[in-house]
Write a protein that holds these residues in place. Structure first.
Motif, PDB file in Angstrom:
ATOM      1  N   ASP A   1     -38.351 -51.143  -6.566  1.00 20.98           N
ATOM      2  CA  ASP A   1     -37.230 -51.997  -6.959  1.00 20.98           C
ATOM      3  C   ASP A   1     -37.435 -52.612  -8.338  1.00 20.98           C
ATOM      4  OD1 ASP A   1     -35.488 -52.247  -4.349  1.00 20.98           O
ATOM      5  OD2 ASP A   1     -37.583 -52.387  -3.721  1.00 20.98           O
TER       6      ASP A   1
ATOM      7  N   GLU B   1     -33.146 -49.713 -10.581  1.00 18.46           N
ATOM      8  CA  GLU B   1     -32.148 -50.651 -10.104  1.00 18.46           C
ATOM      9  C   GLU B   1     -32.105 -50.611  -8.576  1.00 18.46           C
ATOM     10  OE1 GLU B   1     -28.387 -49.904 -11.838  1.00 18.46           O
ATOM     11  OE2 GLU B   1     -29.096 -50.132 -13.909  1.00 18.46           O
ATOM     12  N   LYS B   2     -31.884 -51.760  -7.951  1.00 16.20           N
ATOM     13  CA  LYS B   2     -31.954 -51.862  -6.490  1.00 16.20           C
ATOM     14  C   LYS B   2     -30.952 -50.943  -5.803  1.00 16.20           C
ATOM     15  CE  LYS B   2     -33.834 -56.529  -6.247  1.00 16.20           C
ATOM     16  NZ  LYS B   2     -33.662 -57.907  -5.719  1.00 16.20           N
ATOM     17  N   GLU B   3     -29.743 -50.851  -6.339  1.00 17.89           N
ATOM     18  CA  GLU B   3     -28.730 -50.004  -5.721  1.00 17.89           C
ATOM     19  C   GLU B   3     -29.134 -48.528  -5.782  1.00 17.89           C
ATOM     20  OE1 GLU B   3     -25.518 -49.140  -3.488  1.00 17.89           O
ATOM     21  OE2 GLU B   3     -26.300 -51.141  -4.011  1.00 17.89           O
ATOM     22  N   VAL B   4     -29.785 -48.140  -6.878  1.00 15.63           N
ATOM     23  CA  VAL B   4     -30.269 -46.768  -7.017  1.00 15.63           C
ATOM     24  C   VAL B   4     -31.332 -46.477  -5.967  1.00 15.63           C
ATOM     25  CG1 VAL B   4     -31.505 -45.147  -8.507  1.00 15.63           C
ATOM     26  CG2 VAL B   4     -29.733 -46.636  -9.474  1.00 15.63           C
TER      27      VAL B   4
ATOM     28  N   LYS C   1     -31.764 -48.005  -3.109  1.00 17.36           N
ATOM     29  CA  LYS C   1     -31.133 -48.024  -1.796  1.00 17.36           C
ATOM     30  C   LYS C   1     -30.470 -46.687  -1.492  1.00 17.36           C
ATOM     31  CE  LYS C   1     -27.686 -50.563   0.912  1.00 17.36           C
ATOM     32  NZ  LYS C   1     -26.720 -51.692   0.891  1.00 17.36           N
ATOM     33  N   GLN C   2     -29.714 -46.192  -2.447  1.00 22.96           N
ATOM     34  CA  GLN C   2     -29.031 -44.908  -2.260  1.00 22.96           C
ATOM     35  C   GLN C   2     -30.027 -43.765  -2.144  1.00 22.96           C
ATOM     36  OE1 GLN C   2     -26.223 -44.461  -5.442  1.00 22.96           O
ATOM     37  NE2 GLN C   2     -24.995 -46.233  -4.832  1.00 22.96           N
ATOM     38  N   TRP C   3     -31.093 -43.852  -2.927  1.00 20.17           N
ATOM     39  CA  TRP C   3     -32.131 -42.821  -2.903  1.00 20.17           C
ATOM     40  C   TRP C   3     -32.774 -42.730  -1.517  1.00 20.17           C
ATOM     41  CZ3 TRP C   3     -37.370 -43.312  -5.957  1.00 20.17           C
ATOM     42  CH2 TRP C   3     -38.067 -42.107  -5.865  1.00 20.17           C
TER      43      TRP C   3
ATOM     44  N   LYS D   1     -31.621 -43.869   1.363  1.00 25.90           N
ATOM     45  CA  LYS D   1     -30.647 -43.459   2.376  1.00 25.90           C
ATOM     46  C   LYS D   1     -30.403 -41.955   2.326  1.00 25.90           C
ATOM     47  CE  LYS D   1     -26.048 -44.498   4.181  1.00 25.90           C
ATOM     48  NZ  LYS D   1     -25.724 -43.090   4.427  1.00 25.90           N
TER      49      LYS D   1
END
Length: 298
Positions: A197, A201-204, A206-208, A210
């Motif tokens: 993190d 980026e945190k969203e990246v 998270k998506q990675w 998942k």
């Protein structure tokens, strides 16, 4: 009369020509000398530099429709390569004639080239053949002194001739390892002591995570557990039939006259237009020839 007929074999200005630098409308290539994909006499893909891209005025055109909903606009006497390597004028094509198609895809982090003829070649190998006139074979049994193609900037997708050089396998390994270690040291230094993190980026992240998790849930590869014989049955004509040649569906005349263009390609006299192989204008400079005859007549 033959010289005048040569002028007529042309393509519409928005025809996309496959160059080493990407697809370009032929009208944008006038007075340039792009590197083009072509087939030699053995239907092997090679790369050659166009000697001339010319504007040939206005002509009547036909549109050749193919079974993948693509088409080619050209003069009715422009020669198109069939899947057997022979040429046929556009106006004489028959419904369901098979056409030679060009393919370019990424495989193992590099570009691979192929055609309906089914003879694959790595793009950097084809570029080196153009640059040095030799084919560097990638096969088992090579020694440390065998030649290989090295990407100077370490980007295997950058096949510009200036980015490629011939090295022995041992010299290539040393150069590659040196660059790899330098990059790894830089990356390791940048990321040392940081979490995912903190690096991304945190969203990246998270998506990675998942995506990786979903990819493993309840999914079994279609070829898991298949024997070689069962796998080959999936491709009854061999690996070649993962690709497809185009079939001619129809030919229709276009209204009016249109700006037309053509390309002169040395040695093999063909290039890729709208993903199919077409013949080039291998005649000498027609206008100069005609003017010369006029002067002689006068």
């Amino acid at each position: 009369r033959g010289a005048n007929m040569g002028i007529l074999r042309c393509l519409a200005g928005d025809t996309l020509v496959s160059t080493l630098g990407g697809k370009r409308p032929i009208r944008e290539l006038v007075d340039q000398h792009p590197l083009l994909y072509c087939l030699n006499n053995q239907n092997e893909i090679r790369i050659r530099q166009a000697s001339k891209v010319v504007y040939n005025g206005k002509r009547k055109l036909v549109r050749v429709h193919f079974d993948d909903d693509s088409w080619l606009d050209c003069t009715d006497d422009h020669r198109i390569m069939l899947s057997n390597g022979e040429y046929r004028e556009a106006g004489k094509l028959q419904q369901f004639d098979s056409i030679m198609v060009f393919y370019k895809k990424t495989s193992n982090e590099r570009y691979d080239l192929s055609s309906t003829a089914g003879k694959n070649i790595a793009e950097h190998i084809a570029v080196m053949e153009y640059k040095k006139g030799i084919i560097v074979e990638e096969k088992e049994g090579r020694t440390s002194e065998s030649l290989c193609v090295h990407h100077i900037n370490e980007n295997p997708l950058n096949n510009n001739p200036e980015n490629l050089e011939l090295l022995t396998i041992s010299a290539h390994a040393k150069k590659h390892l040196s660059t790899l270690l330098t990059n790894q040291q830089r990356i390791a230094s940048d990321r040392r002591g940081k979490t995912l993190d903190e690096v991304y980026e945190k969203e990246v992240v998270k998506q990675w995570k998942k995506k990786m998790s979903d990819a493993r849930k309840g999914k079994t590869p279609w070829n898991k557990g298949l024997t070689s014989e069962q796998y080959l049955k999936h491709y009854q004509d061999g690996m070649k039939n993962q690709y497809s040649n185009h079939k001619v569906i129809s030919i229709e005349p276009l209204e009016g006259e249109h700006d037309v263009y053509d390309i002169q390609v040395p040695e093999f006299h063909n290039f890729v237009a709208n993903n199919i192989f077409v013949h080039n204008c291998d005649h000498p400079d027609i206008r100069e020839f005609i003017h010369c005859k006029d002067d002689i007549t006068k």
